[in-house]
Write a protein that holds these residues in place. Structure first.
Motif, PDB file in Angstrom:
ATOM      1  N   VAL A  85       0.837  -1.205   0.000  1.00  0.00           N
ATOM      2  CA  VAL A  85       0.000   0.000   0.000  1.00  0.00           C
ATOM      3  C   VAL A  85       0.867   1.249   0.000  1.00  0.00           C
ATOM      4  CG1 VAL A  85      -1.578   1.359   1.433  1.00  0.00           C
ATOM      5  CG2 VAL A  85      -2.064  -1.040   0.968  1.00  0.00           C
ATOM      6  N   LEU A  86       1.887   1.264   0.832  1.00  0.00           N
ATOM      7  CA  LEU A  86       2.762   2.443   0.869  1.00  0.00           C
ATOM      8  C   LEU A  86       3.510   2.614  -0.445  1.00  0.00           C
ATOM      9  CD1 LEU A  86       4.059   2.194   4.531  1.00  0.00           C
ATOM     10  CD2 LEU A  86       2.627   4.011   3.562  1.00  0.00           C
ATOM     11  N   ARG A  87       3.999   1.535  -1.014  1.00  0.00           N
ATOM     12  CA  ARG A  87       4.685   1.615  -2.309  1.00  0.00           C
ATOM     13  C   ARG A  87       3.724   2.149  -3.372  1.00  0.00           C
ATOM     14  NH1 ARG A  87       5.782  -3.224  -2.775  1.00  0.00           N
ATOM     15  NH2 ARG A  87       7.803  -3.160  -1.728  1.00  0.00           N
ATOM     16  N   TYR A  88       2.523   1.616  -3.378  1.00  0.00           N
ATOM     17  CA  TYR A  88       1.524   2.082  -4.340  1.00  0.00           C
ATOM     18  C   TYR A  88       1.276   3.584  -4.183  1.00  0.00           C
ATOM     19  CZ  TYR A  88      -2.904   3.142  -6.497  1.00  0.00           C
ATOM     20  OH  TYR A  88      -3.885   3.760  -7.238  1.00  0.00           O
ATOM     21  N   LEU A 155      -1.659   4.378   8.267  1.00  0.00           N
ATOM     22  CA  LEU A 155      -1.015   3.838   7.072  1.00  0.00           C
ATOM     23  C   LEU A 155      -0.667   4.929   6.066  1.00  0.00           C
ATOM     24  CD1 LEU A 155      -0.203   1.214   5.597  1.00  0.00           C
ATOM     25  CD2 LEU A 155      -2.573   0.995   4.867  1.00  0.00           C
ATOM     26  N   LEU A 156      -1.592   5.844   5.825  1.00  0.00           N
ATOM     27  CA  LEU A 156      -1.401   6.811   4.746  1.00  0.00           C
ATOM     28  C   LEU A 156      -1.069   8.228   5.206  1.00  0.00           C
ATOM     29  CD1 LEU A 156      -4.199   5.671   2.296  1.00  0.00           C
ATOM     30  CD2 LEU A 156      -1.750   5.201   2.188  1.00  0.00           C
ATOM     31  N   GLY A 157      -1.377   8.568   6.445  1.00  0.00           N
ATOM     32  CA  GLY A 157      -1.134   9.939   6.907  1.00  0.00           C
ATOM     33  C   GLY A 157       0.297  10.411   6.702  1.00  0.00           C
ATOM     34  N   PRO A 158       1.286   9.686   7.245  1.00  0.00           N
ATOM     35  CA  PRO A 158       2.680  10.121   7.054  1.00  0.00           C
ATOM     36  C   PRO A 158       3.096  10.140   5.576  1.00  0.00           C
ATOM     37  CG  PRO A 158       2.537   8.586   8.882  1.00  0.00           C
ATOM     38  CD  PRO A 158       1.191   8.572   8.201  1.00  0.00           C
ATOM     39  N   ARG A 164       2.984  15.467  -0.063  1.00  0.00           N
ATOM     40  CA  ARG A 164       2.611  16.882  -0.200  1.00  0.00           C
ATOM     41  C   ARG A 164       3.845  17.776  -0.191  1.00  0.00           C
ATOM     42  NH1 ARG A 164      -2.794  16.995   3.547  1.00  0.00           N
ATOM     43  NH2 ARG A 164      -4.119  16.020   1.986  1.00  0.00           N
ATOM     44  N   ALA A 165       4.805  17.456   0.673  1.00  0.00           N
ATOM     45  CA  ALA A 165       6.050  18.234   0.697  1.00  0.00           C
ATOM     46  C   ALA A 165       6.773  18.102  -0.635  1.00  0.00           C
ATOM     47  CB  ALA A 165       6.941  17.762   1.847  1.00  0.00           C
ATOM     48  N   TRP A 166       6.798  16.903  -1.194  1.00  0.00           N
ATOM     49  CA  TRP A 166       7.444  16.687  -2.489  1.00  0.00           C
ATOM     50  C   TRP A 166       6.701  17.426  -3.600  1.00  0.00           C
ATOM     51  CZ3 TRP A 166       5.743  13.623  -6.803  1.00  0.00           C
ATOM     52  CH2 TRP A 166       6.730  13.451  -7.789  1.00  0.00           C
ATOM     53  N   LEU A 167       5.384  17.388  -3.574  1.00  0.00           N
ATOM     54  CA  LEU A 167       4.597  18.062  -4.596  1.00  0.00           C
ATOM     55  C   LEU A 167       4.799  19.571  -4.570  1.00  0.00           C
ATOM     56  CD1 LEU A 167       1.270  16.053  -4.239  1.00  0.00           C
ATOM     57  CD2 LEU A 167       2.818  16.015  -6.214  1.00  0.00           C
ATOM     58  N   ALA A 168       5.075  20.108  -3.402  1.00  0.00           N
ATOM     59  CA  ALA A 168       5.248  21.548  -3.254  1.00  0.00           C
ATOM     60  C   ALA A 168       6.663  22.013  -3.586  1.00  0.00           C
ATOM     61  CB  ALA A 168       4.891  21.967  -1.829  1.00  0.00           C
ATOM     62  N   SER A 169       7.589  21.079  -3.792  1.00  0.00           N
ATOM     63  CA  SER A 169       8.973  21.447  -4.002  1.00  0.00           C
ATOM     64  C   SER A 169       9.600  20.584  -5.085  1.00  0.00           C
ATOM     65  CB  SER A 169       9.753  21.264  -2.700  1.00  0.00           C
ATOM     66  OG  SER A 169      11.133  21.360  -2.920  1.00  0.00           O
ATOM     67  N   ALA A 184       8.768   0.553   7.849  1.00  0.00           N
ATOM     68  CA  ALA A 184       9.220   0.157   9.189  1.00  0.00           C
ATOM     69  C   ALA A 184       8.434   0.892  10.272  1.00  0.00           C
ATOM     70  CB  ALA A 184      10.717   0.422   9.337  1.00  0.00           C
ATOM     71  N   VAL A 185       8.286   2.188  10.130  1.00  0.00           N
ATOM     72  CA  VAL A 185       7.579   2.988  11.131  1.00  0.00           C
ATOM     73  C   VAL A 185       6.099   2.623  11.174  1.00  0.00           C
ATOM     74  CG1 VAL A 185       6.840   5.347  11.658  1.00  0.00           C
ATOM     75  CG2 VAL A 185       9.210   4.895  11.060  1.00  0.00           C
ATOM     76  N   THR A 186       5.479   2.483  10.019  1.00  0.00           N
ATOM     77  CA  THR A 186       4.048   2.165   9.955  1.00  0.00           C
ATOM     78  C   THR A 186       3.792   0.768  10.519  1.00  0.00           C
ATOM     79  OG1 THR A 186       3.840   3.588   8.032  1.00  0.00           O
ATOM     80  CG2 THR A 186       2.049   2.040   8.431  1.00  0.00           C
TER      81      THR A 186
END
Length: 192
Positions: A85-88, A155-158, A164-169, A184-186
């Motif tokens: 899911v995270l990779r997707y 799962l998806l919040g972080p 969003r940070a990447w999209l803005a920069s 690992a963190v999730t």
């Protein structure tokens, strides 16, 4: 009669124009010219800019959520599902930068009428898939017994904040470069 290819060209042109100029500054004329279609073709599919904006939003949400649901249905164990899911999510964002930026900026702002119903249906279908996935892995003893809503947020919040940070920069590292850390963190947060 205009074809669905024409509709797709209009939606793609609208997305590019909305991202480039902002929804408020985008005009139907600019979208029509970018799509290289006639007024008749544009208005055959979309009554106004709002209906076009709604179509761009809905298609983005449906594409993203359908792929996410597939990841939950296909993956085996809970940890593998979390990674999938995270990779997707990260790869979808990288592949669909404009669409992801549009969805992020527009958000669900209380759309009315038919769009609200369609977005609610998409959200309900996704949460049904998430709920089944959570129940299965809680029963197996691999996930903590938390609500599907908390699972989605965890799962998806972080990942969404990172994207969003990447999209803005243009200078931020690609989201997929953080995949292993996010998994690992999730997984620590969700595993039983």
């Amino acid at each position: 009669m205009p074809s669905s290819d024409t509709r797709d060209k209009i939606v793609a042109a609208a997305l590019a124009t909305f991202v480039e100029k902002g929804v408020a500054s985008a005009t139907l004329q600019a979208i029509r010219e970018r799509a290289e279609v006639s007024n008749g073709s544009l208005f055959h599919f979309f009554a106004n800019k709002q209906s076009l904006c709604e179509a761009v939003y809905l298609e983005g949400i449906q594409d993203y959520q359908n792929g996410l649901a597939e990841q939950l249905k296909q993956s085996g164990g809970a940890r593998e599902s979390v990674a999938a899911v995270l990779r997707y999510h990260l790869e979808w964002t990288e592949r669909n930068r404009d669409r992801a930026r549009f969805l992020s900026e527009r958000g669900y702002t209380g759309w009315g009428g038919d769009l609200a119903r369609q977005v609610d249906q998409a959200n309900t279908a996704l949460m049904s898939t998430v709920s089944a996935w959570v129940r299965r892995h809680v029963a197996e003893g691999t996930l903590k017994p938390v609500s599907p809503e908390v699972v989605v947020a965890t799962l998806l919040g972080p990942a969404q904040l990172l994207c969003r940070a990447w999209l803005a920069s243009d200078s931020a590292a690609a989201p997929t470069s953080h995949l292993d850390e996010l998994v690992a963190v999730t997984w620590r947060a969700l595993s039983a």
